[in-house]
Design an enzyme around this catalytic site. Structure first.
Site, PDB file in Angstrom:
ATOM      1  N   ARG A  91       0.824  -1.217   0.000  1.00 42.77           N
ATOM      2  CA  ARG A  91       0.000   0.000   0.000  1.00 42.77           C
ATOM      3  C   ARG A  91       0.846   1.249   0.000  1.00 42.77           C
ATOM      4  O   ARG A  91       2.016   1.240   0.379  1.00 42.77           O
ATOM      5  CB  ARG A  91      -0.943   0.030   1.215  1.00 42.77           C
ATOM      6  CG  ARG A  91      -0.227   0.074   2.582  1.00 42.77           C
ATOM      7  CD  ARG A  91      -0.095   1.439   3.191  1.00 42.77           C
ATOM      8  NE  ARG A  91       0.752   1.470   4.365  1.00 42.77           N
ATOM      9  CZ  ARG A  91       2.032   1.776   4.350  1.00 42.77           C
ATOM     10  NH1 ARG A  91       2.636   2.069   3.231  1.00 42.77           N
ATOM     11  NH2 ARG A  91       2.741   1.791   5.468  1.00 42.77           N
ATOM     12  N   GLU A 145      -0.644   9.761   8.695  1.00 45.19           N
ATOM     13  CA  GLU A 145       0.561   9.001   9.055  1.00 45.19           C
ATOM     14  C   GLU A 145       0.746   9.005  10.562  1.00 45.19           C
ATOM     15  O   GLU A 145       0.654  10.061  11.203  1.00 45.19           O
ATOM     16  CB  GLU A 145       1.774   9.643   8.372  1.00 45.19           C
ATOM     17  CG  GLU A 145       2.797   8.649   7.913  1.00 45.19           C
ATOM     18  CD  GLU A 145       2.261   7.739   6.816  1.00 45.19           C
ATOM     19  OE1 GLU A 145       1.848   6.601   7.142  1.00 45.19           O
ATOM     20  OE2 GLU A 145       2.251   8.162   5.657  1.00 45.19           O
ATOM     21  N   HIS A 146       1.012   7.806  11.093  1.00 47.48           N
ATOM     22  CA  HIS A 146       1.158   7.627  12.537  1.00 47.48           C
ATOM     23  C   HIS A 146      -0.124   8.029  13.262  1.00 47.48           C
ATOM     24  O   HIS A 146      -0.069   8.603  14.356  1.00 47.48           O
ATOM     25  CB  HIS A 146       2.379   8.397  13.066  1.00 47.48           C
ATOM     26  CG  HIS A 146       3.672   7.789  12.620  1.00 47.48           C
ATOM     27  ND1 HIS A 146       4.245   6.713  13.233  1.00 47.48           N
ATOM     28  CD2 HIS A 146       4.491   8.098  11.581  1.00 47.48           C
ATOM     29  CE1 HIS A 146       5.369   6.380  12.620  1.00 47.48           C
ATOM     30  NE2 HIS A 146       5.538   7.210  11.596  1.00 47.48           N
ATOM     31  N   GLY A 167      11.422  -3.145   2.849  1.00 46.17           N
ATOM     32  CA  GLY A 167      11.912  -2.048   3.682  1.00 46.17           C
ATOM     33  C   GLY A 167      11.718  -0.674   3.055  1.00 46.17           C
ATOM     34  O   GLY A 167      12.341   0.293   3.464  1.00 46.17           O
ATOM     35  N   SER A 172       5.622  -4.274   2.526  1.00 45.80           N
ATOM     36  CA  SER A 172       5.946  -5.606   2.018  1.00 45.80           C
ATOM     37  C   SER A 172       5.575  -6.653   3.063  1.00 45.80           C
ATOM     38  O   SER A 172       5.082  -7.736   2.722  1.00 45.80           O
ATOM     39  CB  SER A 172       7.429  -5.693   1.661  1.00 45.80           C
ATOM     40  OG  SER A 172       8.220  -5.309   2.754  1.00 45.80           O
ATOM     41  N   ASP A 209      -1.905  -1.191   7.507  1.00 48.87           N
ATOM     42  CA  ASP A 209      -1.319  -1.918   6.380  1.00 48.87           C
ATOM     43  C   ASP A 209      -2.071  -3.209   6.073  1.00 48.87           C
ATOM     44  O   ASP A 209      -2.374  -3.518   4.921  1.00 48.87           O
ATOM     45  CB  ASP A 209       0.161  -2.239   6.675  1.00 48.87           C
ATOM     46  CG  ASP A 209       0.937  -0.991   7.070  1.00 48.87           C
ATOM     47  OD1 ASP A 209       0.421   0.115   6.866  1.00 48.87           O
ATOM     48  OD2 ASP A 209       2.062  -1.139   7.583  1.00 48.87           O
TER      49      ASP A 209
HETATM   50  C1  GLA Z   1       3.954   1.570   9.660  1.00 54.62           C
HETATM   51  C2  GLA Z   1       2.934   0.782  10.475  1.00 54.62           C
HETATM   52  C3  GLA Z   1       1.518   1.331  10.287  1.00 54.62           C
HETATM   53  C4  GLA Z   1       1.487   2.845  10.510  1.00 54.62           C
HETATM   54  C5  GLA Z   1       2.601   3.529   9.714  1.00 54.62           C
HETATM   55  C6  GLA Z   1       2.691   5.005   9.998  1.00 54.62           C
HETATM   56  O1  GLA Z   1       3.709   1.353   8.294  1.00 54.62           O
HETATM   57  O2  GLA Z   1       2.929  -0.579  10.085  1.00 54.62           O
HETATM   58  O3  GLA Z   1       0.626   0.681  11.153  1.00 54.62           O
HETATM   59  O4  GLA Z   1       1.562   3.167  11.872  1.00 54.62           O
HETATM   60  O5  GLA Z   1       3.867   2.958   9.956  1.00 54.62           O
HETATM   61  O6  GLA Z   1       1.548   5.658   9.575  1.00 54.62           O
END
Ligand code: GLA
Length: 395
Positions: free
Chosen positions: A36, A42-43, A134, A139, A186
């Site tokens: 994705r 984010e976060h 990474g 992935s 994710d």
């Molecule tokens: C990683 C985590 C997700 C999310 C992002 C930040 O991808 O797996 O759950 O917290 O960081 O948005």
């Protein structure tokens, strides 16, 4: 030059080839699960907030075959990824399923240990993957979800489990077997994505709604910085903890329940400067994400773009999860006319940026980055793809 993304058919062919060469047999199950890119939010998932990801045409494909016979308990997995071919064999009894080496197999083992669909037989499988490892494009979640889909195809009882519960089982696999206390985004998007749509996910109650993104005049450009700083793993749990502590200081369960005015009171309540900054990012990013989803649906891409840049600045200045390479990629993208917005995407400390740009000018963005970015970036042009699926099963 833009990366050539292998088609699903090409990936199925390579996986089948790998299976044949490894086991001298034909697979009878084929599944796939996508990686994705997160457009904004984010976060925020572990803060009970909103996220707005879309699935990519980059994915994990697993082909395989159950092993008949009551006493069979050994699973064999051949894998072909960026780092070459390997064959890993392990016992699937509950007591034997423990994290170990190689690392990639832990995602598979974690899903086997957390599978909710009832008993399943031992199996042989081959895995191919086109999600850069990474690179912040999930992935690992695509491998977990593909594994879950594979077990669904071979499980004996076929217990009905919702997609959200499957996502939660895969998330737990990552917590327990990879030691990464990730949120739900994710795994959720990998299972629930729809073609031509981003997904607004409310991570508090796990509800979601599709946000159409099928405008041919606009594309999503992903730029892989091809750097991964060592902080990427260790800082994530710290951020998560700081957010929780800030919410607790305010007498709330999560940052989702806090306002920007609450954040202003944090210092007076004894919070550290870092806690104030983390909370300010979490609260403002949740607000931005909900706004962006609304604007997206109205095709107000310029306004979405502004929110993407605000999101990046907040991740850079308040959340401290960006890095010079990602900041430079965002700057270079924003220099080009026709770019709506750009930001780092994923956990941070390296990995990728996501840029929303007019289709007619995407080449100029790539050119500007190529000319001025000191390292060797990789580019993907993507439209929202479908979620995980069972492609074939004749058991
Ligand atoms: C990683 C985590 C997700 C999310 C992002 C930040 O991808 O797996 O759950 O917290 O960081 O948005």
């Amino acid at each position: 030059m833009v990366e050539n993304i292998p088609s699903l058919d090409e990936m199925i062919l390579s996986a089948t080839e790998l299976f044949r060469n490894t086991y001298k047999d034909e697979p009878n199950i084929i599944v796939q699960a996508p990686g994705r890119v997160n457009l904004i939010g984010e976060h925020t998932d572990y803060n009970d907030g909103f996220v707005l990801p879309m699935a990519l045409p980059l994915r994990t494909v697993i082909v395989g075959k159950p092993i008949c016979g009551l006493e069979a308990s050994m699973v064999s997995i051949a894998s072909e990824a960026e780092d070459g071919k390997t064959l890993h064999t392990f016992n699937i009894s509950k007591e034997a399923l423990k994290p170990g080496s190689p690392k990639w197999a832990n995602y598979v083992k974690g899903v086997l240990a957390n599978y909710k669909g009832g008993p399943f037989p031992a199996f042989q499988a081959a895995i191919v993957n086109s999600v850069p490892i990474g690179g912040g494009l999930s992935s690992s979640a695509s491998l977990e979800v593909a594994t879950y889909m594979f077990l669904d195809a071979i499980s004996k009882e076929k217990i009905k489990v919702s997609k959200v519960e499957k996502a939660l089982a895969c998330q737990k696999a990552e917590h327990d077997f990879a030691g990464m206390p990730c949120g739900i985004m994710d795994q959720f998007i990998s299972l629930l994505a729809e073609e031509n749509n981003a997904l607004l996910i409310d991570c508090r109650d796990m509800t979601y709604s599709s946000v159409p993104f099928d405008d041919p005049s606009m594309v999503i450009l992903i730029t892989n910085s091809n750097v991964k700083h060592s902080l990427s793993g260790s800082e994530y749990p710290t951020r998560r903890r700081q957010c929780k502590e800030a919410a607790t200081l305010l007498g709330k369960n999560s940052l989702r329940e806090c306002t920007l005015d609450d954040v202003k009171n944090l210092s007076a309540l004894g919070a550290s400067e870092d806690h104030v900054k983390r909370a300010r990012h979490g609260v403002s990013e949740i607000i931005r994400t909900e706004q962006a989803a609304r604007l997206f649906a109205e095709r107000k891409y310029e306004e979405v773009g502004k929110l993407m840049v605000e999101s990046h600045n907040s991740l850079r200045d308040d959340y401290d999860v960006s890095c010079p390479e990602l900041n430079r990629l965002v700057e270079l993208a924003m220099e080009v006319e026709g770019v709506m917005g750009a930001r780092m995407t994923g956990g941070g400390f390296g990995g990728c940026t996501v840029t929303m740009v007019k289709s007619s000018t995407v080449d100029k963005v790539i050119e500007n980055i190529r000319k001025n970015y000191p390292l060797k970036p990789t580019f993907y042009i993507c439209t929202p793809s479908q979620g995980a699926s069972l492609i074939k099963a004749f058991v």
